[in-house]
Design a protein around this motif. Structure first.
Motif, PDB file in Angstrom:
ATOM      1  N   PRO A  96     -41.295  31.554  62.327  1.00 55.02           N
ATOM      2  CA  PRO A  96     -40.556  31.810  63.487  1.00 55.02           C
ATOM      3  C   PRO A  96     -39.920  32.857  63.525  1.00 55.02           C
ATOM      4  CG  PRO A  96     -39.411  30.030  62.584  1.00 55.02           C
ATOM      5  CD  PRO A  96     -40.684  30.209  61.670  1.00 55.02           C
ATOM      6  N   SER A 137     -37.029  31.993  68.651  1.00 56.11           N
ATOM      7  CA  SER A 137     -37.272  30.621  69.205  1.00 56.11           C
ATOM      8  C   SER A 137     -36.250  30.484  70.145  1.00 56.11           C
ATOM      9  CB  SER A 137     -37.130  29.602  67.917  1.00 56.11           C
ATOM     10  OG  SER A 137     -35.750  29.441  67.670  1.00 56.11           O
ATOM     11  N   THR A 193     -41.723  30.104  71.355  1.00 62.75           N
ATOM     12  CA  THR A 193     -41.303  30.709  70.238  1.00 62.75           C
ATOM     13  C   THR A 193     -42.377  31.790  69.664  1.00 62.75           C
ATOM     14  OG1 THR A 193     -40.454  28.267  69.536  1.00 62.75           O
ATOM     15  CG2 THR A 193     -41.033  29.768  67.786  1.00 62.75           C
TER      16      THR A 193
END
Length: 443
Positions: free
Chosen positions: A147, A150, A172
């Motif tokens: 990620p 997010s 995300t």
């Protein structure tokens, strides 16, 4: 012989259709799948109470069935297969199929028992086990993509209430994990070279401007003409004697947004799936645009409900196409569902930060917008339409390339009559995409 079972109550019933030939039986028990009888019935008499009234059977065929008492299986052994050598003279075929059921217990146990030739009865003493419904799950954090950002909250349009709900979706941004740098696949080298030559015509050309007051070089013609005028007594012109090189830049950029939903895992030929066609398209598109010098970005998206929308960063606008980017394209895989409205809104935010005059959003899709939490049908269509209207207000020009043969029914409502194209043959996408880009950006 095959033992079949289903759930009804607290007891258990298993049916073993007998073979036409009478050799020694081979019983195949598959657990857990006990058929339960009502506690009010006798385990020794499997006939339902309504069939025993009046001493007559309610079965229209009045079939007689064999019954036997069995011990309830302990559940530790999922497969019990008594075997004798003489049973080799007969055989049975196993078909893997799930019994369809509703939310509650079967309302009509006699309907199932009617198709059974032999019924085995056993006492269970346990209540019917509760059912567990499974849904598509996400990979664990150790195996998921990395990620980058997010919890990016975005709105969503509710067409029933005619209101734009604030902070309804969460995106995300992900970077592909374990994407190793790799060269362009050898099978695509020749097509990529051909497409680059086709798009080289879009490369900005240089033009020399004469008689400029300032420039990189002297304008020989202007200098000779000024000298001749002075020698003949004429007043020399006030124009400059320099050449200036003007480079006309193409003031545009492009963001490609690829649908990476689970439907892209379907096969379009004996050798390729939809996701394979999308990979080839992104490979060739990025190679071809290298000849134009136009800035572009590559992104993908999938979703699983409104709280988890996955936005994959394949190539940012500030990155150059190289083996690292090619490796990211190579590891793309099908995701879950297609919450298109949220993906378009976030792509619009990216394009809104670009300084170019023409900002093109090319969407590669294989079907309608959909998700599991009521994001289907008209709800998904109307939310996507509102996101496209918002993109146009930001100066973004959306265009959809789809392989959905039923897209004619909803694409004009979303993109307008000239804002989309439908490819009848998905295999044409890799070669058609650069050509479509050239048409959209010409002039």
């Amino acid at each position: 012989r095959l033992a079949l079972a289903t759930n009804y109550g607290s007891g258990s019933v298993a049916a073993l259709p007998t073979a036409r030939r009478p050799p020694t039986p081979v019983a195949l028990w598959l657990y857990p799948a006990p058929v339960a009888l009502d506690r009010r019935q006798s385990a020794a008499d499997p006939t339902p109470a309504e069939h025993r009234e009046g001493g007559k059977s309610a079965d229209a065929t009045d079939r007689r069935r064999q019954a036997q008492r069995e011990d309830m299986p302990d559940g530790r052994n999922g497969l019990i297969l008594p075997f004798r050598a003489e049973s080799l003279l007969s055989f049975a075929e196993y078909v893997k199929v799930n019994r369809g059921h509703e939310e509650g217990d079967d309302e009509d146990p006699t309907r199932v028992a009617r198709d059974m030739d032999r019924i085995a009865v056993a006492r269970d003493g346990q209540d019917t086990a509760s059912r567990v419904r499974f849904d598509l799950d996400l990979p664990s954090a150790a195996h998921d993509d990395i990620p980058l950002e997010s919890g990016i909250l975005l709105p969503e349009w509710d067409w029933k209430k005619q209101v734009l709900k604030k902070d309804m979706c969460s995106i995300t941004v992900l970077d592909p994990r374990d994407a190793q740098p790799c060269p362009l696949p050898s099978r695509l080298i020749a097509p990529a070279r051909r497409l680059r030559r086709q798009l080289e015509a879009l490369t900005p050309a240089r033009r020399w401007l004469k008689n400029q007051p300032d420039g990189a070089e002297l304008d020989i013609d202007a200098c000779v003409r000024a000298y001749a005028d002075r020698r003949t007594g004429h007043v020399a012109g006030s124009d400059g004697g320099y050449l200036s090189c003007e480079r006309r830049e193409r003031d545009l950029c492009c963001l490609v947004l690829a649908d990476l939903s689970l439907s892209t895992d379907t096969w379009v030929s004996d050798e390729q799936r939809v996701i394979d066609v999308i990979r080839d398209s992104l490979w060739l598109f990025s190679e071809a645009l290298g000849a134009t010098g136009d800035p572009f970005g590559l992104y993908g998206f999938s979703s699983r409900r409104r709280e988890h929308i996955r936005f994959h960063r394949i190539k940012g606008f500030d990155e150059k196409i190289d083996d690292r980017i090619r490796g990211r394209i190579g590891v793309l895989k099908p995701g879950f569902y297609t919450r298109m409205g949220a993906a378009i809104r976030y792509a619009t935010q990216i394009l809104a930060k670009r300084p170019e005059a023409l900002r093109l959003l090319m969407i590669l899709s294989d079907g309608k917008p959909n998700d599991v939490d009521h994001y289907e049908g008209r709800y998904g269509i109307e939310d996507t339409r509102m996101s496209l209207n918002a993109a146009r207000q930001e100066g973004v020009r959306p265009f959809c390339v789809t392989i959905d043969k039923e897209g004619q029914g909803y694409l004009p409502h979303l993109f307008g009559p000239s804002g989309y194209t439908i490819l009848r043959n998905p295999a044409e996408l890799p070669a058609r995409l650069p050509g479509l880009y050239a048409q959209l950006t010409a002039g």
